[in-house]
Design a protein around this motif. Structure first.
Motif, PDB file in Angstrom:
ATOM      1  N   ILE A  69       0.628  -1.155  -0.188  1.00 47.23           N
ATOM      2  CA  ILE A  69       0.018   0.040  -0.042  1.00 47.23           C
ATOM      3  C   ILE A  69       0.775   1.343  -0.108  1.00 47.23           C
ATOM      4  CG2 ILE A  69      -1.856   1.209   1.095  1.00 47.23           C
ATOM      5  CD1 ILE A  69      -2.664  -1.414   0.234  1.00 47.23           C
ATOM      6  N   THR A  70       0.518   2.215  -0.811  1.00 49.44           N
ATOM      7  CA  THR A  70       1.423   3.364  -1.059  1.00 49.44           C
ATOM      8  C   THR A  70       1.496   3.999   0.491  1.00 49.44           C
ATOM      9  OG1 THR A  70      -0.266   4.714  -2.099  1.00 49.44           O
ATOM     10  CG2 THR A  70       1.100   3.517  -3.399  1.00 49.44           C
ATOM     11  N   ASP A  71       2.531   4.920   0.810  1.00 51.47           N
ATOM     12  CA  ASP A  71       2.544   5.781   1.809  1.00 51.47           C
ATOM     13  C   ASP A  71       1.996   7.082   1.615  1.00 51.47           C
ATOM     14  OD1 ASP A  71       4.264   7.086   0.385  1.00 51.47           O
ATOM     15  OD2 ASP A  71       6.291   6.171   1.550  1.00 51.47           O
ATOM     16  N   ASN A  72       2.112   8.199   2.583  1.00 51.26           N
ATOM     17  CA  ASN A  72       1.538   9.356   2.675  1.00 51.26           C
ATOM     18  C   ASN A  72       2.021  10.184   1.480  1.00 51.26           C
ATOM     19  OD1 ASN A  72       0.087   8.980   5.088  1.00 51.26           O
ATOM     20  ND2 ASN A  72       1.553   9.963   6.409  1.00 51.26           N
ATOM     21  N   ASN A  73       3.085   9.719   0.867  1.00 50.06           N
ATOM     22  CA  ASN A  73       3.807  10.287  -0.338  1.00 50.06           C
ATOM     23  C   ASN A  73       3.508   9.656  -1.654  1.00 50.06           C
ATOM     24  OD1 ASN A  73       5.170  12.483  -1.312  1.00 50.06           O
ATOM     25  ND2 ASN A  73       7.107  11.247  -1.526  1.00 50.06           N
ATOM     26  N   GLY A  74       2.561   8.541  -1.651  1.00 50.35           N
ATOM     27  CA  GLY A  74       2.085   7.844  -2.762  1.00 50.35           C
ATOM     28  C   GLY A  74       3.265   6.911  -3.111  1.00 50.35           C
ATOM     29  N   SER A  75       4.256   6.679  -2.219  1.00 51.16           N
ATOM     30  CA  SER A  75       5.416   5.915  -2.765  1.00 51.16           C
ATOM     31  C   SER A  75       5.241   4.450  -2.117  1.00 51.16           C
ATOM     32  CB  SER A  75       6.719   6.258  -2.147  1.00 51.16           C
ATOM     33  OG  SER A  75       7.168   7.907  -2.570  1.00 51.16           O
ATOM     34  N   PHE A  76       5.907   3.495  -2.896  1.00 53.99           N
ATOM     35  CA  PHE A  76       5.836   2.047  -2.461  1.00 53.99           C
ATOM     36  C   PHE A  76       7.292   1.460  -2.716  1.00 53.99           C
ATOM     37  CE2 PHE A  76       4.709   2.441  -7.000  1.00 53.99           C
ATOM     38  CZ  PHE A  76       5.712   1.153  -7.637  1.00 53.99           C
ATOM     39  N   GLU A  77       7.458   0.316  -2.220  1.00 53.46           N
ATOM     40  CA  GLU A  77       8.644  -0.525  -2.639  1.00 53.46           C
ATOM     41  C   GLU A  77       8.507  -2.061  -2.595  1.00 53.46           C
ATOM     42  OE1 GLU A  77      12.386  -1.274   0.156  1.00 53.46           O
ATOM     43  OE2 GLU A  77      12.681   0.560  -1.058  1.00 53.46           O
ATOM     44  N   LEU A  78       9.040  -2.592  -3.368  1.00 56.09           N
ATOM     45  CA  LEU A  78       8.694  -4.035  -3.516  1.00 56.09           C
ATOM     46  C   LEU A  78       9.815  -4.670  -3.691  1.00 56.09           C
ATOM     47  CD1 LEU A  78       6.098  -3.953  -6.473  1.00 56.09           C
ATOM     48  CD2 LEU A  78       5.599  -4.459  -3.977  1.00 56.09           C
ATOM     49  N   VAL A  79      10.088  -5.947  -3.006  1.00 57.18           N
ATOM     50  CA  VAL A  79      11.626  -6.693  -3.070  1.00 57.18           C
ATOM     51  C   VAL A  79      11.288  -8.218  -3.450  1.00 57.18           C
ATOM     52  CG1 VAL A  79      13.398  -7.746  -1.698  1.00 57.18           C
ATOM     53  CG2 VAL A  79      12.286  -5.664  -1.033  1.00 57.18           C
ATOM     54  N   VAL A  80      11.804  -8.543  -4.788  1.00 57.88           N
ATOM     55  CA  VAL A  80      11.454  -9.591  -5.452  1.00 57.88           C
ATOM     56  C   VAL A  80      12.690 -10.236  -5.922  1.00 57.88           C
ATOM     57  CG1 VAL A  80       9.275  -8.756  -6.297  1.00 57.88           C
ATOM     58  CG2 VAL A  80      11.248  -8.396  -7.724  1.00 57.88           C
ATOM     59  N   ASP A  81      12.597 -11.416  -6.326  1.00 55.44           N
ATOM     60  CA  ASP A  81      13.698 -12.303  -7.005  1.00 55.44           C
ATOM     61  C   ASP A  81      13.750 -11.712  -8.590  1.00 55.44           C
ATOM     62  OD1 ASP A  81      14.056 -13.013  -4.563  1.00 55.44           O
ATOM     63  OD2 ASP A  81      13.117 -15.116  -5.080  1.00 55.44           O
ATOM     64  N   ARG A  82      14.529 -12.269  -9.231  1.00 45.40           N
ATOM     65  CA  ARG A  82      14.933 -12.084 -10.668  1.00 45.40           C
ATOM     66  C   ARG A  82      13.945 -12.831 -11.499  1.00 45.40           C
ATOM     67  NH1 ARG A  82      20.432 -11.835 -14.231  1.00 45.40           N
ATOM     68  NH2 ARG A  82      19.267 -11.453 -16.136  1.00 45.40           N
ATOM     69  N   ALA A  83      13.057 -12.434 -12.353  1.00 40.52           N
ATOM     70  CA  ALA A  83      11.969 -13.056 -12.994  1.00 40.52           C
ATOM     71  C   ALA A  83      11.028 -12.027 -13.573  1.00 40.52           C
ATOM     72  CB  ALA A  83      11.030 -13.855 -11.956  1.00 40.52           C
ATOM     73  N   GLU A  84      10.074 -12.591 -14.422  1.00 45.21           N
ATOM     74  CA  GLU A  84       9.071 -11.761 -15.075  1.00 45.21           C
ATOM     75  C   GLU A  84       7.880 -11.730 -14.206  1.00 45.21           C
ATOM     76  OE1 GLU A  84       8.255 -13.548 -18.783  1.00 45.21           O
ATOM     77  OE2 GLU A  84      10.146 -12.988 -19.631  1.00 45.21           O
TER      78      GLU A  84
END
Length: 800
Positions: free
Chosen positions: A69-84
């Motif tokens: 869910i985006t924060d108060n600044n509309g920002s987000f972050e995801l951590v994933v493995d190398r893939a499509e």
């Protein structure tokens, strides 16, 4: 106190150091384009037209069932493995965006989302997070967007923010044409209402017929009624946080709306393209034609006017920093029978700065100034006078959000504010006057607070949120304070001496710790149970013997005689969604204990009173209830049903028997309405036409009737015994509206038309009961109904 402030500053410094260390580490390590695990995908989601950050938008990768869910600044972050992967971006009222990506290294995205026109009957649009009511630890927090409010029948031609909230469980109003909200048995002064972070003291036009907020200037509103976040304080019942809308950073546009009662216009566009936007709005009434058409000779010689205006400058100067300046003003005057005019005015300035200091640390700071003034002006030609009063409120607050992980967040901050009250000044204005001028002593106080909150997810089933707030209040001079004889009731007759305090001199101090906590246990993705506790302090009081805000009411700061209100509330709730979140249900029960509630003595004189402690008396209160809520989110037919059973009680017991109210027994407060039912329905007939209806029923509020009358020196006087032992007749009303959009070749025909009927079956709901005294007969009760007939309205709105 010094140690507490030092601790707060040290904690803020630690977070800043952590942010700098985190940024330095990223600079040294750099980006590994060929990495296989731990790939970071970050970004910001904004409105494509306005450039405004979309707070609470959902970012999802369905392949690995990962949601953020985006924060108060509309920002987000995801951590994933190398893939499509497939990235899905959703936000209520906006078109869903889907992007396929190949994650081979860290990267950043800028997502622009466009508002949905709802042009296809088979499009299914979920909210910002359809399972938020299940997964969140928040209790009693409800956010309504303006788009949701537009689906309800308009009040006198337009969306009404306050009345929309009053359709929710646990939230009510005392009747028609009543200002403010009564939340879980509390008074209107027990709610902090703020627009862009600035407090608003009277949120109504025309004694409550209109809300003082132009919905075209509002992005969304959030009401906290159970567990209030630790960053909020100063009120004992609820917080209503109204966030302003931002203008477009791309192109100029606007909107015009006309109805048979009011009109409004707004204009927005870029001051600096892609950097700074401006949004302005103005609203005005022309309702006098309705008053003049009434048969009552008193009303058809009266006049009513109001206007309000907004100016919002938004500067998203980068992905990491955003500034918002907001100015709000409103004005009302009501001339009763052309001789007495009542007026009130709000002004509010605020400046908000949001900054993303690092991927984990963000800052939000807010400075504000509010002025509320009100007055009564008599121009009858006999003993002309005016009474003026005002409140000034200014301060600043700031807090830091530190995200250790998506399931582990910390918020810490503080605030400072000063409040000045000019309770009243009587000024004779006639040539020959029998009235003497009088000025009530000014009041001044300051509030300070420091707060901490921690939100933690322990696996998928358990969520915890706990916080602590420290409130410090100081009552200041200049002021002349009385001392009273011990062992006697506080009255003018028991005053024995006076002490004079200089400007800024400390008179009285109160402080206290206000903990808040909530616990959530999820049985599965569709159901959960929550438990919450909340403690709050309130240092300002509305002194009134009515159930709603009136311009003649007096605002009073806590002093050596009137202590701060203290509220302790416990809540328990069960939440369950059905059929893929199409249906949303909840049941909440609560108990609230109140200390130091202000009540008035029998026969109290509250107007232009220099020593209000002689007219007031402390009371204890309690309120409890059960709230039921069923909402249908999707389909042609949407809406909700809310029902609340609640009680709001007061008790006054003092060492002096003559000051006890109702012999020290519990009695119903002015806001006690045991049964409250609301049904809302919106049916989409076609792409361009919808029908909506609202039905509301509630128990009549308590009232005090005279038990007898007697003759004293040739005057007939009413005798009152126990307080609030009778009730007004039950309230019920049906409202209906048709919304349609005509598609034509010209812009005039492309506008939105709304036809509504308020009070469809003409129910004469009583606003009050008054008594007419006839010689030789008991007092006759008469009902005053402000809206006793069906009231149609037609409005037309066009965007350009």
């Amino acid at each position: 106190m010094k140690n507490l402030l030092l601790f707060t500053f040290l904690l803020l410094g630690c977070f800043s150091a952590l942010a700098q260390t985190d940024a330095l580490k990223r600079e040294v390590v750099g980006r590994d384009i060929g990495q296989l695990k731990g790939i970071k995908i970050s970004g910001r989601i904004i409105d494509e037209i306005t450039g405004q950050a979309l707070v609470g938008a959902t970012v999802r990768i369905p392949e690995i069932n990962l949601t953020r869910i985006t924060d108060n600044n509309g920002s987000f972050e995801l951590v994933v493995d190398r893939a499509e992967y497939t990235l899905e971006f959703r936000y209520v009222g906006y078109e869903t965006k889907i992007y396929p990506i190949t994650a081979v290294g860290d990267g950043r995205l800028s997502i622009r989302m466009l508002q949905e026109d709802f042009t296809l009957d088979d499009v299914v649009i979920y909210g910002s997070d359809p399972e938020k009511n299940i997964r969140s630890t928040n209790m009693g927090a409800v956010t309504l967007s303006v788009n949701t409010m537009r689906e309800m029948p308009p009040f006198l031609g337009e969306v009404d923010i306050v009345r929309s909230l009053a359709t929710l469980p646990g939230v009510s109003q005392v009747g028609e044409a009543s200002s403010g909200l009564n939340v879980r048995g509390g008074g209107v002064d027990q709610n902090l209402i703020q627009f862009a972070g600035a407090p608003i003291y009277n949120p109504s036009h025309m004694f409550g017929l209109f809300t003082a907020f132009n919905p075209d200037m509002v992005n969304d509103v959030t009401l906290y009624k159970a567990v209030v976040p630790a960053r909020f304080g100063g009120r004992s019942s609820a917080i209503l946080d109204i966030l302003p809308k931002a203008g477009s950073v791309d192109k100029w546009g606007g909107e015009v709306m006309l109805s048979n009662f009011s009109g409004k216009v707004s204009l927005n566009g870029p001051l600096i393209r892609e950097k700074v936007s401006i949004l302005g709005g103005f609203r005005i009434s022309y309702i006098n034609w309705l008053l003049q058409s009434l048969s009552n000779p008193t009303l058809n010689t009266s006049n009513a006017n109001f206007y309000d205006g907004n100016l919002i400058i938004n500067a998203p100067i980068s992905d990491k920093n955003e500034f918002t300046y907001s100015y709000y003003t409103s004005y009302d005057d009501f001339a009763f029978a052309s001789d007495t005019t009542i007026s009130w005015q709000n002004q509010a300035h605020s400046l908000i700065w949001k900054s993303k200091l690092s991927n984990k640390l963000s800052l939000e700071a807010n400075g504000f100034y509010t002025l509320y003034d009100y007055g009564i002006f008599n121009r009858s030609g006999i003993n002309d006078f005016e009474i003026n009063s005002d409140i000034q409120d200014m301060g600043a607050r700031a807090y830091l959000n530190y995200t250790l992980s998506e399931s582990n967040k910390i918020t810490v901050g503080g605030e400072y504010k000063q409040v000045s009250i000019q309770p009243g000044e009587l000024i004779p204005t006639g040539v020959e006057e029998d009235i003497l001028p009088k000025k009530v002593q000014n009041e001044a106080g300051r509030e300070m607070g420091a707060h901490f909150q921690h939100e933690l997810e322990l696996g998928e089933k358990i969520g915890i949120s706990y916080g602590l707030r420290y409130d410090l209040y100081q009552y200041l001079g200049p002021r002349v304070v009385r001392s009273y004889q011990s062992g006697k009731p506080i009255s003018d007759g028991s005053a024995i001496s006076e002490t004079t305090f200089a400007d800024g001199e400390l008179i009285q101090t109160y402080d206290g710790l206000a903990p808040r906590a909530s616990f959530r246990y999820s049985f599965n993705k569709a159901s959960s149970i929550k438990l919450g506790y909340n403690k709050m302090y309130q240092f300002i009081h509305l002194i009134s013997n009515t159930a709603t805000i009136a311009p003649s009411d007096v605002w009073k700061l806590s002093d050596g005689f009137i202590e701060p209100q203290i509220a302790d509330q416990v809540s328990l709730g069960f939440y369950n969604n059905f059929k893929g979140n199409i249906f949303e249900t909840s049941v909440e029960v609560y108990y609230k204990d109140l200390q130091n509630v202000v009540e008035y003595k029998d026969g109290a004189n509250l107007i232009l009173q220099n020593h209000l402690e002689t007219e007031l008396i402390p009371a204890e209160g309690q309120s409890f209830g059960a709230e039921f809520y069923v909402k249908k989110n999707l389909g042609r037919l949407t809406g909700w049903v809310s029902y609340t059973y609640s009680r709001s009680l007061r008790r006054v017991i003092t060492p002096f028997e003559e000051e006890n109210i109702n012999n020290g027994k519990w009695y119903a407060s002015n806001f006690d309405k045991p049964h409250d039912l609301t049904l809302i329905g919106n049916y989409k007939v076609s792409t361009y036409t919808s029908i909506s209806a609202t039905f509301a029923y509630s128990t009549g509020r308590p009232i005090t009737f005279p038990d007898a009358k007697f003759d004293f020196s040739g005057n007939n006087l009413a005798y009152f015994n126990d307080r609030n032992q009778q009730r007004l007749p039950d309230f019920h009303r049906l409202d209906f509206a048709v919304n349609f959009k005509l598609k034509g070749t010209g812009k005039f025909y492309d506008g939105n038309w709304t036809f509504s009927i308020l009070n469809v079956y003409g129910r004469k709901n009583p606003f009050s009961i008054f008594f007419d005294d006839a010689q030789g007969q008991p007092p006759q009760a008469l009902r005053l109904a402000l809206l006793g007939i069906p009231l149609p309205s037609l409005s037309y709105a066009i965007k350009f």
